[in-house]
Write a protein that holds these residues in place. Structure first.
Motif, PDB file in Angstrom:
ATOM      1  N   MET A   9      32.187  -2.980 -38.664  1.00 47.38           N
ATOM      2  CA  MET A   9      32.253  -3.452 -40.108  1.00 47.38           C
ATOM      3  C   MET A   9      33.560  -3.953 -40.460  1.00 47.38           C
ATOM      4  O   MET A   9      33.747  -4.988 -41.256  1.00 47.38           O
ATOM      5  CB  MET A   9      31.833  -2.480 -41.188  1.00 47.38           C
ATOM      6  CG  MET A   9      30.289  -1.890 -41.164  1.00 47.38           C
ATOM      7  SD  MET A   9      30.032  -0.447 -42.161  1.00 47.38           S
ATOM      8  CE  MET A   9      30.358  -1.293 -43.847  1.00 47.38           C
ATOM      9  N   VAL A  10      34.590  -3.616 -39.749  1.00 45.17           N
ATOM     10  CA  VAL A  10      35.928  -4.041 -40.063  1.00 45.17           C
ATOM     11  C   VAL A  10      36.409  -5.242 -38.916  1.00 45.17           C
ATOM     12  O   VAL A  10      37.469  -5.744 -38.987  1.00 45.17           O
ATOM     13  CB  VAL A  10      37.116  -2.847 -40.006  1.00 45.17           C
ATOM     14  CG1 VAL A  10      36.736  -1.969 -40.967  1.00 45.17           C
ATOM     15  CG2 VAL A  10      37.080  -2.249 -38.557  1.00 45.17           C
ATOM     16  N   TYR A  11      35.453  -5.612 -38.098  1.00 44.41           N
ATOM     17  CA  TYR A  11      35.847  -6.445 -37.177  1.00 44.41           C
ATOM     18  C   TYR A  11      36.268  -7.784 -37.942  1.00 44.41           C
ATOM     19  O   TYR A  11      35.662  -8.188 -38.711  1.00 44.41           O
ATOM     20  CB  TYR A  11      34.683  -6.769 -36.176  1.00 44.41           C
ATOM     21  CG  TYR A  11      35.031  -7.697 -35.079  1.00 44.41           C
ATOM     22  CD1 TYR A  11      35.837  -7.401 -33.952  1.00 44.41           C
ATOM     23  CD2 TYR A  11      34.573  -9.171 -35.120  1.00 44.41           C
ATOM     24  CE1 TYR A  11      36.085  -8.391 -32.845  1.00 44.41           C
ATOM     25  CE2 TYR A  11      34.901  -9.980 -34.077  1.00 44.41           C
ATOM     26  CZ  TYR A  11      35.600  -9.575 -32.945  1.00 44.41           C
ATOM     27  OH  TYR A  11      35.904 -10.507 -32.123  1.00 44.41           O
ATOM     28  N   GLY A  12      37.299  -8.419 -37.540  1.00 41.77           N
ATOM     29  CA  GLY A  12      38.170  -9.576 -37.923  1.00 41.77           C
ATOM     30  C   GLY A  12      38.618  -9.454 -39.365  1.00 41.77           C
ATOM     31  O   GLY A  12      38.940 -10.524 -39.850  1.00 41.77           O
ATOM     32  N   THR A  13      38.793  -8.196 -39.879  1.00 44.59           N
ATOM     33  CA  THR A  13      39.697  -7.906 -40.772  1.00 44.59           C
ATOM     34  C   THR A  13      40.850  -7.315 -40.501  1.00 44.59           C
ATOM     35  O   THR A  13      41.317  -6.910 -39.467  1.00 44.59           O
ATOM     36  CB  THR A  13      38.787  -6.931 -41.939  1.00 44.59           C
ATOM     37  OG1 THR A  13      38.979  -5.672 -41.259  1.00 44.59           O
ATOM     38  CG2 THR A  13      37.536  -7.454 -42.309  1.00 44.59           C
ATOM     39  N   LYS A  14      41.703  -7.049 -41.704  1.00 47.29           N
ATOM     40  CA  LYS A  14      43.066  -6.579 -41.468  1.00 47.29           C
ATOM     41  C   LYS A  14      43.040  -4.986 -41.387  1.00 47.29           C
ATOM     42  O   LYS A  14      43.879  -4.411 -40.818  1.00 47.29           O
ATOM     43  CB  LYS A  14      44.021  -6.811 -42.663  1.00 47.29           C
ATOM     44  CG  LYS A  14      44.686  -8.119 -42.829  1.00 47.29           C
ATOM     45  CD  LYS A  14      45.529  -8.183 -43.772  1.00 47.29           C
ATOM     46  CE  LYS A  14      46.580  -9.479 -43.544  1.00 47.29           C
ATOM     47  NZ  LYS A  14      47.684  -9.312 -44.497  1.00 47.29           N
ATOM     48  N   MET A  15      41.968  -4.376 -41.602  1.00 44.85           N
ATOM     49  CA  MET A  15      41.694  -2.970 -41.760  1.00 44.85           C
ATOM     50  C   MET A  15      41.610  -2.428 -40.147  1.00 44.85           C
ATOM     51  O   MET A  15      40.915  -3.032 -39.448  1.00 44.85           O
ATOM     52  CB  MET A  15      40.515  -2.720 -42.499  1.00 44.85           C
ATOM     53  CG  MET A  15      40.207  -1.189 -42.374  1.00 44.85           C
ATOM     54  SD  MET A  15      38.962  -0.791 -43.830  1.00 44.85           S
ATOM     55  CE  MET A  15      39.169   0.898 -43.621  1.00 44.85           C
ATOM     56  N   SER A  16      42.325  -1.513 -39.839  1.00 50.30           N
ATOM     57  CA  SER A  16      42.227  -1.011 -38.481  1.00 50.30           C
ATOM     58  C   SER A  16      41.028  -0.073 -38.362  1.00 50.30           C
ATOM     59  O   SER A  16      40.470   0.491 -39.163  1.00 50.30           O
ATOM     60  CB  SER A  16      43.617  -0.040 -38.051  1.00 50.30           C
ATOM     61  OG  SER A  16      43.257   1.162 -38.716  1.00 50.30           O
ATOM     62  N   PRO A  17      40.417  -0.393 -37.122  1.00 52.52           N
ATOM     63  CA  PRO A  17      39.311   0.364 -36.940  1.00 52.52           C
ATOM     64  C   PRO A  17      39.253   1.724 -36.685  1.00 52.52           C
ATOM     65  O   PRO A  17      38.393   2.732 -37.223  1.00 52.52           O
ATOM     66  CB  PRO A  17      38.591  -0.128 -35.520  1.00 52.52           C
ATOM     67  CG  PRO A  17      39.949  -0.865 -34.944  1.00 52.52           C
ATOM     68  CD  PRO A  17      40.855  -1.260 -35.960  1.00 52.52           C
ATOM     69  N   GLU A  18      40.442   2.323 -36.484  1.00 55.04           N
ATOM     70  CA  GLU A  18      40.536   3.847 -36.425  1.00 55.04           C
ATOM     71  C   GLU A  18      40.766   4.370 -37.742  1.00 55.04           C
ATOM     72  O   GLU A  18      40.097   5.519 -37.785  1.00 55.04           O
ATOM     73  CB  GLU A  18      42.181   4.024 -35.576  1.00 55.04           C
ATOM     74  CG  GLU A  18      42.238   3.803 -34.312  1.00 55.04           C
ATOM     75  CD  GLU A  18      42.287   2.281 -33.938  1.00 55.04           C
ATOM     76  OE1 GLU A  18      43.011   1.524 -34.900  1.00 55.04           O
ATOM     77  OE2 GLU A  18      42.462   1.496 -32.692  1.00 55.04           O
ATOM     78  N   SER A  19      41.277   3.783 -38.717  1.00 55.38           N
ATOM     79  CA  SER A  19      41.412   4.277 -40.066  1.00 55.38           C
ATOM     80  C   SER A  19      40.026   4.079 -40.505  1.00 55.38           C
ATOM     81  O   SER A  19      39.252   5.205 -41.145  1.00 55.38           O
ATOM     82  CB  SER A  19      42.549   3.729 -40.877  1.00 55.38           C
ATOM     83  OG  SER A  19      42.309   2.468 -41.186  1.00 55.38           O
TER      84      SER A  19
END
Length: 181
Positions: free
Chosen positions: A140-150
């Motif tokens: 869901m966060v791929y390609g966004t600024k959000m880190s996958p870990e958080s």
């Protein structure tokens, strides 16, 4: 969950980057093959130990005094259990960070505990939830600024809190039904 939100806010702040992030959350996207092989080796070791000592470990986790009466060496089993947990945390902290390790060790099992009473069922449900938590939020966060870990920690936290709320509603309904009978 609060630390995850705080780190997410720091991550979105322009110009802020420190080594602290890697220790808290690691970077699951940059795990190298050596780390993956170490994790697989650890998985094999844990599986073998659990197959060999499952009943003894379960006994000391549920009731140490009863296990001692049954002749189980409590000290040895505690050392084995704590050794496995320590190896797991040390191995995973390098790849995924402290917060993600703690979240994935506790939240899936706690969520599963809302629905089942048997430990074996809880283990399998927790494994399924862990797979879901480490896959879906990353996509869901791929390609966004959000880190996958958080995103993983936040997803696990949201599912746990929703599960907790639903279990409270179920308990209240049962109590109302029992009173009305």
């Amino acid at each position: 969950i609060g630390m995850s939100l705080g780190i997410l806010m720091i991550k979105l702040t322009p110009g802020y980057h420190t080594e602290l992030m890697s220790y808290l959350f690691g970077n699951i996207s940059y795990a190298n093959w050596i780390q993956v092989w170490f994790i697989l080796a650890l998985d094999v070791i844990i599986t073998i130990v659990l197959l060999l000592f499952h009943k003894r470990l379960l006994a000391i986790c549920l009731d140490e005094q009863q296990a001692k009466l049954q002749g189980i060496n409590i000290t040895a089993m505690n050392i084995i259990l704590l050794g496995l947990v320590a190896m797991t945390v040390i191995c995973l902290i390098q790849v995924v960070g402290l917060i993600l390790v703690i979240a994935l060790l506790t939240l899936p099992a706690a969520t599963a505990g809302h629905y089942v009473q048997r430990l074996s069922s809880m283990v399998w449900i927790a494994i399924g939830l862990s797979l879901m938590f480490t896959t879906i939020p990353r996509m869901m966060v791929y390609g966004t600024k959000m880190s996958p870990e958080s995103a993983i920690v936040l997803a696990a936290g949201v599912v746990y809190l929703a599960s907790w709320g639903l279990s409270r509603i179920r308990l209240r309904r049962r109590a109302v039904l029992n009173v009305s009978r």
